[in-house]
Design an enzyme around this catalytic site. Structure first.
Site, PDB file in Angstrom:
ATOM      1  N   GLY B  73      49.026  17.726  27.097  1.00  0.00           N
ATOM      2  CA  GLY B  73      48.235  18.550  28.009  1.00  0.00           C
ATOM      3  C   GLY B  73      48.954  18.882  29.304  1.00  0.00           C
ATOM      4  O   GLY B  73      48.899  20.015  29.781  1.00  0.00           O
ATOM      5  N   SER B  74      49.638  17.898  29.872  1.00  0.00           N
ATOM      6  CA  SER B  74      50.321  18.137  31.151  1.00  0.00           C
ATOM      7  C   SER B  74      51.398  19.207  31.015  1.00  0.00           C
ATOM      8  O   SER B  74      51.535  20.077  31.869  1.00  0.00           O
ATOM      9  CB  SER B  74      50.938  16.847  31.687  1.00  0.00           C
ATOM     10  N   ASN B 154      37.628  15.347  33.587  1.00  0.00           N
ATOM     11  CA  ASN B 154      38.011  14.102  32.918  1.00  0.00           C
ATOM     12  C   ASN B 154      37.303  12.879  33.477  1.00  0.00           C
ATOM     13  O   ASN B 154      37.144  11.890  32.788  1.00  0.00           O
ATOM     14  CB  ASN B 154      39.524  13.905  33.000  1.00  0.00           C
ATOM     15  N   GLN B 182      39.793  17.663  27.880  1.00  0.00           N
ATOM     16  CA  GLN B 182      38.621  16.809  27.655  1.00  0.00           C
ATOM     17  C   GLN B 182      37.534  17.512  26.838  1.00  0.00           C
ATOM     18  O   GLN B 182      36.689  16.874  26.232  1.00  0.00           O
ATOM     19  CB  GLN B 182      38.014  16.360  28.993  1.00  0.00           C
ATOM     20  N   SER B 202      45.326  18.573  24.292  1.00  0.00           N
ATOM     21  CA  SER B 202      46.154  17.400  24.056  1.00  0.00           C
ATOM     22  C   SER B 202      45.702  16.681  22.789  1.00  0.00           C
ATOM     23  O   SER B 202      44.503  16.565  22.533  1.00  0.00           O
ATOM     24  CB  SER B 202      46.024  16.466  25.257  1.00  0.00           C
ATOM     25  N   GLY B 203      46.665  16.197  22.015  1.00  0.00           N
ATOM     26  CA  GLY B 203      46.328  15.554  20.750  1.00  0.00           C
ATOM     27  C   GLY B 203      45.663  14.193  20.876  1.00  0.00           C
ATOM     28  O   GLY B 203      44.684  13.897  20.187  1.00  0.00           O
ATOM     29  N   HIS B 204      46.177  13.366  21.799  1.00  0.00           N
ATOM     30  CA  HIS B 204      45.718  11.970  21.801  1.00  0.00           C
ATOM     31  C   HIS B 204      44.289  11.787  22.309  1.00  0.00           C
ATOM     32  O   HIS B 204      43.737  10.696  22.209  1.00  0.00           O
ATOM     33  CB  HIS B 204      46.702  11.077  22.569  1.00  0.00           C
ATOM     34  N   THR B 240      63.946  20.565  18.175  1.00  0.00           N
ATOM     35  CA  THR B 240      63.417  20.322  16.833  1.00  0.00           C
ATOM     36  C   THR B 240      61.966  19.844  16.910  1.00  0.00           C
ATOM     37  O   THR B 240      61.641  18.971  17.717  1.00  0.00           O
ATOM     38  CB  THR B 240      64.304  19.281  16.117  1.00  0.00           C
ATOM     39  N   CYS B 327      42.347   1.486  43.973  1.00  0.00           N
ATOM     40  CA  CYS B 327      43.198   0.479  43.367  1.00  0.00           C
ATOM     41  C   CYS B 327      43.610   0.838  41.956  1.00  0.00           C
ATOM     42  O   CYS B 327      44.608   0.339  41.458  1.00  0.00           O
ATOM     43  CB  CYS B 327      42.506  -0.876  43.373  1.00  0.00           C
TER      44      CYS B 327
END
Lengths: 143, 397
Positions: B73-74, B154, B182, B202-204, B240, B327
């Site tokens: 995605g990025s 997200n 998302q 994005s795939g993941h 490739t 944090c």
């Protein structure tokens, strides 16, 4: 980011959590905007820290450093407690991630703030003994 | 309840599906030919990539020639935005419109362009995280090169009025890009009906492996080359092809978009149960819109506690979740998304994001509710901030 096993142990089972009724010195450091506040309670007898408790609002490192700092000063003399550096707390925890080092400064400052309160209550000027307090973490730009 | 493992961070990443994995496996050790090679082992790889491209296109009603595979995605966001900027700058258009709570892949790319001569208008979102299409309309100028607004957020899951924004952009002849990382598989997406010119995915996030994604670019937009070299991706992104991951992405897209309505119906019931029950904890608030939100997204702030401690404590109970606290963001400021919807710093520090999916069970939901209650109570008991809130506001502990 990875925490050491010791940090996780002190986070999961923090030592000396709570408050001390009739404490001889209470110190609070940090602010809610930055996301961490530590409050330290001390019981002092004959120059020895006989009991210490803490309450912390903050991240895992903040809780773990509070817990470790209380262990390190419990039973110690005031002189030794004042000598406790954030570096010693970090070393005792087997290290902290770089982004979390400022949390250890808070623990050191919370002890100093409690001792400041201890001397103030007795009408003794704490400045020459305790040194200057850093109310906010120096790295925190929004404090 | 007995301790269990509950993965409730599907907006961070997902488990690779059995079908996607099985489809990919032969391309590691059996059909391992280079897709550019002329013998059948290579051609079979090329056929697999072609099929996956069609599967991705079908899922969003695009043509296969409009799909470019990327590393995720990025990369797709960077490519789309920088390309639009490069092409439009030649026509004297150097103004970009975006929102103030985009993913960093968009925000930091736009910031980079702002440092290089582009002017950026950041559309503010309302308290629920919604962009008003009228604001986009009013921000468009003669020299506007691109509008980029994320499909769904997200962190707080807010779904934007993409179709309305698309119609405005089309009418004003301005290119429209959306980061749909998302939204894919959770919301019906039709790039034609919604007048989307470019879309990142994005795939993941949809049960394909990490490291693969795609950019949809409408025919007619002259996309500059991202990587110079060989003729892969119609010469625009040399190198490739990552054939196994691309094959998995095709299958995952097909699976994710097969029955979106059914998935929404099933998951949103559990989401609403989580929201309803977690809001019973005192001094909490829901972040984002209650209705216009992704079916699996729950984002709640608990006053008086800090997000990272909450996550570490939940992890000790076997629950994986996420937070917008400083944090966990790697900086000293809490999430820009939570600040954009008007949360004070302290409330943003105490946020919890749970993102469930079709694998989440009723038992998981009950377990989360029980453990969040326990953990919040434990952390509040040791929080000097909570003590102060109770004292100053007269809240009974």
């Amino acid at each position: 980011m990875i925490y050491s096993e010791k940090v996780m142990d002190h986070f999961a089972n923090p030592r000396n959590v709570g408050e001390i009724e009739n404490a001889d010195g209470i110190g609070e450091i940090g602010n809610e905007k930055c996301g961490d506040i530590m409050k330290m309670y001390l019981k002092i007898d004959g120059g020895i820290i006989t009991d210490v408790k803490f309450k912390t609002f903050g991240c895992g490192a903040a809780v773990a450093t509070s817990s470790m700092a209380t262990e390190l000063i419990k039973g110690a003399t005031i002189e030794d407690a004042l000598k406790l550096t954030n570096k010693a707390v970090v070393e005792a925890l087997d290290g902290l991630p770089a982004a979390k080092l400022h949390c250890s400064v808070l623990a050191e400052q919370a002890i100093k703030a409690a001792l400041w309160d201890y001397y103030s209550r007795q009408g003794i000027d704490p400045l020459p003994i305790v040194g200057e307090l850093h109310e906010h973490c120096e790295e925190c730009s929004i404090g | 309840m007995e301790k269990r493992f509950v993965y409730a961070d599907n907006a961070a990443t997902t488990k690779v599906s059995k079908a996607a994995l099985e489809a990919a496996l032969p391309y590691f050790t059996e059909i391992y030919g280079n897709a550019s090679s002329i013998y059948s082992l290579g051609m079979n790889s090329a056929r697999a990539v072609m099929k996956a491209r069609q599967q991705v296109a079908n899922a969003i009603n695009a043509k296969s020639g409009e799909i470019y595979f990327t590393s995720g995605g990025s990369e797709a966001d960077n490519w789309a935005i920088k390309s639009a900027a490069e092409v439009q700058a030649k026509k004297g258009k150097k103004h970009i419109i975006t929102s103030n709570f985009e993913h960093h892949a968009v925000l930091h790319t736009v910031d980079h362009l702002a440092k290089n001569g582009f002017e950026v208008t950041y559309i503010p979102v309302d308290e629920f995280g919604l962009v008003n299409p009228e604001d986009v309309k009013n921000a468009i100028r003669e020299d506007t090169a691109l509008v980029t607004i994320m499909f769904a957020n997200n962190e707080i899951g807010t779904i934007q009025p993409i179709k309305e924004i698309g119609a405005i952009c089309r009418e004003r002849k301005v290119w429209f890009h959306t980061d749909a990382v998302q939204a894919i598989g959770n919301v019906e997406i039709d790039v034609s009906d919604m007048n989307i010119d470019m879309l990142s995915l994005s795939g993941h996030k949809i049960h394909a492996p990490k490291g693969v994604g795609a950019l949809f670019v409408r025919t007619g937009i002259g996309l500059p080359n991202l990587i110079h070299g060989g003729a892969q991706e119609r010469t625009k992104r040399a190198g490739t092809e990552n054939v196994p991951s691309i094959v998995a992405l095709g299958v995952a897209m097909e699976e994710a978009c097969r029955d979106i309505a059914g998935k929404q119906a099933k998951i949103s019931v559990m989401r609403d149960k989580l929201i309803e029950n977690l809001l019973k904890i005192k001094e909490t608030r829901l972040n984002g819109d209650a209705k216009k939100r992704l079916c699996g997204n729950v984002n709640i702030s608990f006053r008086g506690i800090e997000g990272e401690s909450l996550l570490l404590s939940l992890d000790l109970e076997g629950i994986c979740a996420s937070s917008g606290s400083a944090c966990t963001s790697g900086s000293l400021d809490p999430s820009h998304v939570l600040l954009a919807i008007g949360l004070p710093h302290a409330t943003a520090h105490g946020s919890l994001r749970l993102t469930i999916n079709e694998d989440t069970t009723e038992e998981d939901v009950d377990y989360i509710i029980e453990k969040v209650n326990t953990v919040v109570a434990k952390l509040r008991a040791m929080s000097p901030l909570w003590e102060r809130i109770c004292k100053t506001e007269g809240i009974s502990d």
